[in-house]
Design an enzyme around this catalytic site. Structure first.
Site: not given
Length: 226
Positions: A152, A122, A48
Site C-alpha cells: 500500500k 478493514s 485489488r
C-alpha cells in the site's frame, strides 16, 4: 456457501500492480499467479487492482480481467471478492466486496443488492473493531497491517501480531483475517492468537514456487483450530 471461517483460512489478495515483476503483461501474469495459487489451495481471492501500475485508468481492461479472475475462482469453487469498487462487484456478480474505513459505507452496499454478498471491512484499531462488531452488515474484519507492508502506498501503522489477541480479549467475536507483511513463519502464531485466517499478497506473488508456497501457508493455517 461455505462458512466465513473456512473462506478466510488462506485469503489471497492481488492485482496487476503486484505482478509487474513477472514480465510485460501484468494481466496475464495475475491470471497465471491466481491459477497456481488456486491449485495450491487458497480459500478466497480478493481482486485489488489499484494504484499506479494497475489498470485503474483502463476500466474496460480492468473489468475484463476481473471477470476472468472471477471465472477462474469459480472453477475452483473459491469465493471471488472485489476490493472497494462496489459497482464493479455488483455488475459482475462477485461473491463479496471488501471496503476500508473511508470507502462506501457497509449499509449502503447492503442496500444496493438483495443477493447474498460477503462484506469485509478493514480495521486498524480497537475502536473501529467495536464499531464494526455492532454492524450486522459486516461479515468479517480485515485486521492490519500486522507488519509494515510495501503493498500500500500510505499504510497505517503496523499493529503487531498480539493485536489479534487483544481484539479477542476485548470481546470481538466477528471473524478476523490478518493482513500486512505476513510470511509463513507468522501463520501459526496469528491463528493461535485468534485469527480465522491470514491474507497475503507478496508471500504468494513473489514466491519462487507459487503452488508450493501456497500449500505451505495453507498447511500452517489449517493446523490450529481456534
Amino acid at each position: 456457501m461455505k462458512n466465513i471461517q473456512e473462506i478466510l483460512l488462506l485469503y489471497f489478495v492481488a492485482g496487476t500492480q503486484d505482478c509487474r515483476h513477472l514480465g510485460d503483461n501484468p494481466a496475464d501474469n495475475l491470471l497465471s499467479v491466481l491459477k497456481q495459487a488456486l491449485e495450491g489451495g487458497i480459500t478466497c481471492f480478493q481482486f485489488r487492482d489499484k494504484g499506479k501500475f494497475s489498470l485503474e485508468n483502463s476500466p474496460d481492461e480492468q473489468r475484463a480481467l476481473a471477470i476472468k479472475c472471477r471465472d477462474l475462482c469459480r472453477q475452483y469453487d473459491v469465493p471471488f471478492i472485489v476490493d472497494d469498487n462496489v459497482d464493479l462487484a455488483l455488475e459482475i456478480e462477485a461473491d463479496g466486496i471488501h471496503v476500508g474505513q473511508g470507502d462506501t459505507p457497509v449499509k449502503t452496499i447492503r442496500a444496493k443488492t438483495n443477493k447474498p454478498l460477503i462484506i469485509g471491512w478493514s480495521i486498524n484499531s480497537l475502536d473501529e473493531a467495536k464499531i464494526g462488531e455492532g454492524l450486522s452488515e459486516i461479515d468479517y474484519f480485515g485486521v492490519g497491517p500486522i507488519f509494515s507492508t510495501l503493498s500500500k502506498e500510505n499504510p497505517s501503522p503496523a499493529l503487531g501480531m498480539e493485536f489479534i489477541q487483544t481484539l479477542r480479549n476485548e470481546g470481538i467475536t466477528k471473524p478476523l483475517v490478518a493482513i500486512g507483511g505476513i510470511k509463513l513463519e507468522h501463520v501459526k502464531t496469528l491463528r493461535k492468537y485468534g485469527a480465522d485466517g491470514v491474507a497475503v499478497i507478496t508471500t504468494i506473488t513473489q514466491a519462487n514456487n507459487i503452488k508450493a508456497a501456497t500449500q505451505a501457508l495453507k498447511e500452517d493455517s489449517n493446523t490450529i483450530k481456534p
